[in-house]
Design a protein around this motif. Structure first.
Motif, PDB file in Angstrom:
ATOM      1  N   HIS A  53       0.837  -1.210   0.000  1.00  0.00           N
ATOM      2  CA  HIS A  53       0.000   0.000   0.000  1.00  0.00           C
ATOM      3  C   HIS A  53       0.866   1.252   0.000  1.00  0.00           C
ATOM      4  O   HIS A  53       0.566   2.230  -0.700  1.00  0.00           O
ATOM      5  N   GLU A  54       1.957   1.221   0.758  1.00  0.00           N
ATOM      6  CA  GLU A  54       2.852   2.383   0.825  1.00  0.00           C
ATOM      7  C   GLU A  54       3.487   2.665  -0.538  1.00  0.00           C
ATOM      8  O   GLU A  54       3.575   3.821  -0.962  1.00  0.00           O
ATOM      9  N   SER A  55       3.921   1.620  -1.220  1.00  0.00           N
ATOM     10  CA  SER A  55       4.540   1.818  -2.536  1.00  0.00           C
ATOM     11  C   SER A  55       3.516   2.293  -3.558  1.00  0.00           C
ATOM     12  O   SER A  55       3.821   3.138  -4.409  1.00  0.00           O
TER      13      SER A  55
ATOM     14  N   ARG B 117      13.494   3.179   4.063  1.00  0.00           N
ATOM     15  CA  ARG B 117      14.491   4.194   3.703  1.00  0.00           C
ATOM     16  C   ARG B 117      14.400   4.527   2.225  1.00  0.00           C
ATOM     17  O   ARG B 117      14.392   5.704   1.830  1.00  0.00           O
ATOM     18  N   ALA B 118      14.342   3.501   1.365  1.00  0.00           N
ATOM     19  CA  ALA B 118      14.268   3.737  -0.081  1.00  0.00           C
ATOM     20  C   ALA B 118      12.958   4.418  -0.465  1.00  0.00           C
ATOM     21  O   ALA B 118      12.948   5.347  -1.284  1.00  0.00           O
ATOM     22  N   TYR B 119      11.851   3.978   0.121  1.00  0.00           N
ATOM     23  CA  TYR B 119      10.554   4.580  -0.195  1.00  0.00           C
ATOM     24  C   TYR B 119      10.542   6.055   0.225  1.00  0.00           C
ATOM     25  O   TYR B 119      10.024   6.917  -0.488  1.00  0.00           O
ATOM     26  N   GLY B 120      11.108   6.335   1.399  1.00  0.00           N
ATOM     27  CA  GLY B 120      11.112   7.700   1.900  1.00  0.00           C
ATOM     28  C   GLY B 120      11.979   8.628   1.074  1.00  0.00           C
ATOM     29  O   GLY B 120      11.720   9.832   1.007  1.00  0.00           O
TER      30      GLY B 120
ATOM     31  N   GLY C  31      13.123  -9.349   9.986  1.00  0.00           N
ATOM     32  CA  GLY C  31      12.021  -8.560   9.439  1.00  0.00           C
ATOM     33  C   GLY C  31      12.204  -7.077   9.679  1.00  0.00           C
ATOM     34  O   GLY C  31      11.909  -6.248   8.810  1.00  0.00           O
ATOM     35  N   PHE C  32      12.704  -6.719  10.858  1.00  0.00           N
ATOM     36  CA  PHE C  32      12.944  -5.320  11.185  1.00  0.00           C
ATOM     37  C   PHE C  32      13.960  -4.712  10.225  1.00  0.00           C
ATOM     38  O   PHE C  32      13.761  -3.607   9.698  1.00  0.00           O
ATOM     39  N   LEU C  33      15.077  -5.413   9.995  1.00  0.00           N
ATOM     40  CA  LEU C  33      16.111  -4.905   9.105  1.00  0.00           C
ATOM     41  C   LEU C  33      15.581  -4.719   7.687  1.00  0.00           C
ATOM     42  O   LEU C  33      15.863  -3.708   7.027  1.00  0.00           O
ATOM     43  N   VAL C  34      14.805  -5.679   7.214  1.00  0.00           N
ATOM     44  CA  VAL C  34      14.262  -5.608   5.851  1.00  0.00           C
ATOM     45  C   VAL C  34      13.309  -4.424   5.708  1.00  0.00           C
ATOM     46  O   VAL C  34      13.396  -3.652   4.745  1.00  0.00           O
ATOM     47  N   VAL C  35      12.404  -4.259   6.666  1.00  0.00           N
ATOM     48  CA  VAL C  35      11.439  -3.161   6.589  1.00  0.00           C
ATOM     49  C   VAL C  35      12.143  -1.809   6.635  1.00  0.00           C
ATOM     50  O   VAL C  35      11.786  -0.876   5.894  1.00  0.00           O
TER      51      VAL C  35
END
Length: 226
Positions: free
Chosen positions: A120-122, A157-160, A148-152
């Motif tokens: 949804h964010e993308s 970061r990239a999305y932002g 999971g934390f590291l992946v998110v």
């Protein structure tokens, strides 16, 4: 008591700006809220499932078969109940901190699920997310619960950093004795637009012994290969 209008106009709004202490408290409550949500939503979901089966038995009547005109509706309701439960499970996996033991985890599968959770964010940002994910890549960590934390954080970061409509490349592959996650955005600027994500990655990777490279639009995490 009369309050000066001028004084009021110069006073900062309580909603202006960002307060790190307030933000930390606000987001620190998220895992507990998610646990409560899981509990409070699953109870009515279970009740709905039970009532649905009772209704199904009643609809069978003397024939022992649910009328075809109703079977489709019952199946649709079962599917939606399972869908909601599945969505809650996926989000809980990446929100609720459950420390894991040393060992290995499926990096490919974790990245695929994280992309699904953040879909949804993308879409909201109209990002073109290209995937190059080799199947079955497993990574070794001192705490498997943190993968999971590291992946998110790498994805956020990239999305932002990305402008609307930009492209983000997400790749998982093996390189010699390493399992690699690489997230690349199209922004060449070295400025961190989501400094909290970058800081969290730097801190947690250092604590877990994960190799991290952050350089402008590239974020690369390297794990020992299983």
């Amino acid at each position: 008591m009369i309050t000066s209008t001028a004084a009021n106009s110069s006073a900062p709004s309580v909603r202006e700006g960002a307060d790190p202490v307030v933000d930390a408290a606000r987001y620190g409550a998220v895992p507990s809220l998610m646990d409560s949500l899981l509990h409070d939503v699953r109870n009515p979901l279970n009740a709905l499932s039970i009532h649905l089966e009772v209704l199904s038995e009643k609809l069978k009547g003397e024939t022992g078969q649910v009328p075809p005109s109703q079977e489709k509706n019952l199946k649709s309701m079962r599917d939606q109940i399972q869908r909601v439960d599945g969505i809650l499970r996926r989000f809980a996996e990446f929100i609720v901190n459950r420390p894991g033991s040393p060992g290995d985890a499926d990096l490919s599968e974790t990245v695929t699920r994280a992309l699904d959770v953040l879909a949804h964010e993308s879409r909201k940002r109209r990002l073109q997310v290209r995937q190059s994910i080799s199947a079955g890549v497993r990574a070794r960590l001192s705490d498997t619960g943190e993968l999971g934390f590291l992946v998110v954080q790498a994805l956020m970061r990239a999305y932002g950093r990305s402008e609307q409509g930009a492209e983000v490349l997400v790749a998982v592959r093996t390189e010699e004795s390493r399992a690699v996650l690489e997230v690349v955005d199209a922004t060449p600027s070295p400025v961190e637009t989501t400094p909290e994500a970058a800081a969290a990655l730097e801190l947690r990777c250092a604590q877990l012994g994960v190799e991290l490279q952050l350089r402008a639009g590239m974020c690369r995490l390297s794990f020992p290969l299983v």
